[in-house]
Design a protein around this motif. Structure first.
Motif, mmCIF file in Angstrom:
data_model
loop_
_atom_site.group_PDB
_atom_site.id
_atom_site.type_symbol
_atom_site.label_atom_id
_atom_site.label_comp_id
_atom_site.label_asym_id
_atom_site.label_seq_id
_atom_site.Cartn_x
_atom_site.Cartn_y
_atom_site.Cartn_z
ATOM 1 N N ILE A 2 36.163 -31.228 15.053
ATOM 2 C CA ILE A 2 36.360 -33.095 15.543
ATOM 3 C C ILE A 2 37.368 -33.465 16.274
ATOM 4 N N GLU A 3 38.433 -33.387 15.896
ATOM 5 C CA GLU A 3 39.718 -32.941 17.061
ATOM 6 C C GLU A 3 40.345 -32.639 18.127
ATOM 7 N N LYS A 4 39.583 -31.349 17.005
ATOM 8 C CA LYS A 4 39.959 -29.563 18.693
ATOM 9 C C LYS A 4 38.908 -29.970 19.931
ATOM 10 N N ASN A 5 38.317 -30.590 19.265
ATOM 11 C CA ASN A 5 36.849 -30.474 20.250
ATOM 12 C C ASN A 5 36.940 -32.062 21.222
ATOM 13 N N ILE A 6 37.365 -32.980 20.667
ATOM 14 C CA ILE A 6 37.658 -33.861 21.879
ATOM 15 C C ILE A 6 38.856 -33.743 22.434
ATOM 16 N N ILE A 7 40.323 -32.837 21.607
ATOM 17 C CA ILE A 7 41.493 -32.942 22.704
ATOM 18 C C ILE A 7 40.898 -32.428 23.858
ATOM 19 N N LYS A 8 40.563 -31.054 23.018
ATOM 20 C CA LYS A 8 39.943 -30.388 24.181
ATOM 21 C C LYS A 8 39.194 -30.529 25.586
ATOM 22 N N SER A 9 38.481 -31.821 25.434
ATOM 23 C CA SER A 9 36.914 -32.355 26.457
ATOM 24 C C SER A 9 38.324 -33.421 27.333
ATOM 25 N N VAL A 10 39.588 -33.756 26.831
ATOM 26 C CA VAL A 10 40.374 -34.495 27.113
ATOM 27 C C VAL A 10 41.194 -33.893 28.517
ATOM 28 N N ILE A 11 41.698 -33.035 27.987
ATOM 29 C CA ILE A 11 42.448 -31.820 28.776
ATOM 30 C C ILE A 11 42.071 -31.256 29.707
ATOM 31 N N TYR A 12 40.259 -30.737 29.677
ATOM 32 C CA TYR A 12 39.352 -30.266 30.682
ATOM 33 C C TYR A 12 39.589 -30.882 31.722
ATOM 34 N N GLY A 13 39.365 -32.576 30.608
ATOM 35 C CA GLY A 13 38.410 -33.525 32.183
ATOM 36 C C GLY A 13 39.709 -34.168 32.441
ATOM 37 N N PHE A 14 40.893 -34.206 32.375
ATOM 38 C CA PHE A 14 41.840 -34.849 33.511
ATOM 39 C C PHE A 14 42.273 -33.671 34.181
ATOM 40 N N ILE A 15 42.099 -32.516 34.169
ATOM 41 C CA ILE A 15 42.169 -31.054 34.991
ATOM 42 C C ILE A 15 40.842 -31.026 36.740
ATOM 43 N N ILE A 52 46.035 -39.233 39.575
ATOM 44 C CA ILE A 52 45.841 -39.490 37.924
ATOM 45 C C ILE A 52 45.586 -40.587 37.168
ATOM 46 N N ARG A 53 45.393 -41.708 38.300
ATOM 47 C CA ARG A 53 44.306 -42.930 37.831
ATOM 48 C C ARG A 53 42.813 -42.177 37.374
ATOM 49 N N PHE A 54 42.334 -41.370 38.923
ATOM 50 C CA PHE A 54 41.381 -41.481 38.606
ATOM 51 C C PHE A 54 41.241 -40.246 37.772
ATOM 52 N N SER A 55 41.420 -39.543 37.155
ATOM 53 C CA SER A 55 41.959 -38.357 36.086
ATOM 54 C C SER A 55 41.806 -38.874 34.954
ATOM 55 N N ILE A 56 42.647 -39.876 34.812
ATOM 56 C CA ILE A 56 42.880 -40.305 33.066
ATOM 57 C C ILE A 56 41.495 -41.322 33.050
ATOM 58 N N ILE A 57 40.781 -41.785 34.248
ATOM 59 C CA ILE A 57 39.482 -42.265 33.632
ATOM 60 C C ILE A 57 38.163 -41.425 33.010
ATOM 61 N N ILE A 58 38.236 -40.228 34.201
ATOM 62 C CA ILE A 58 37.454 -39.406 34.086
ATOM 63 C C ILE A 58 37.412 -38.187 32.771
ATOM 64 N N SER A 59 39.213 -38.416 31.812
ATOM 65 C CA SER A 59 39.485 -37.771 30.636
ATOM 66 C C SER A 59 39.341 -38.922 29.937
ATOM 67 N N LEU A 60 38.897 -39.516 29.966
ATOM 68 C CA LEU A 60 38.192 -40.724 28.872
ATOM 69 C C LEU A 60 37.230 -40.953 28.499
#
Length: 82
Positions: A2-15, A52-60
């Motif tokens: 589960i943690e792996k999927n959440i980390i992936k979504s954060v990274i892909y969301g940030f990019i 970067i602020r926008f990207s952090i909001i998207i990743s969260l």
């Protein structure tokens, strides 16, 4: 898992947020000065902080959606086994 999927979504969301931010936001802003508007050019640092602020909001947001989806799938699968 589960943690792996959440980390992936954060990274892909940030990019993805960086890409979308560069496409959506301009380095020029319209500023209202009492009776008229004026075009103001942002510095590189201000522009990057805005993106970067926008990207952090998207990743969260992506992390929250992924967590809700995983918990929902776990809830559905536990109800089907009963």
């Amino acid at each position: 898992m589960i943690e792996k999927n959440i980390i992936k979504s954060v990274i892909y969301g940030f990019i993805g947020g960086l890409y979308i931010g560069f496409l959506l936001f301009s380095q020029d802003e319209m500023v209202y000065l009492g009776d008229h508007y004026e075009n103001e050019h942002l510095s590189i640092a201000s522009y990057l902080i805005k993106i970067i602020r926008f990207s952090i909001i998207i990743s969260l947001t992506a992390a929250v959606i992924t967590t809700i989806f995983i918990l929902y799938k776990k809830y559905i699968s536990s109800n089907n086994q009963m």
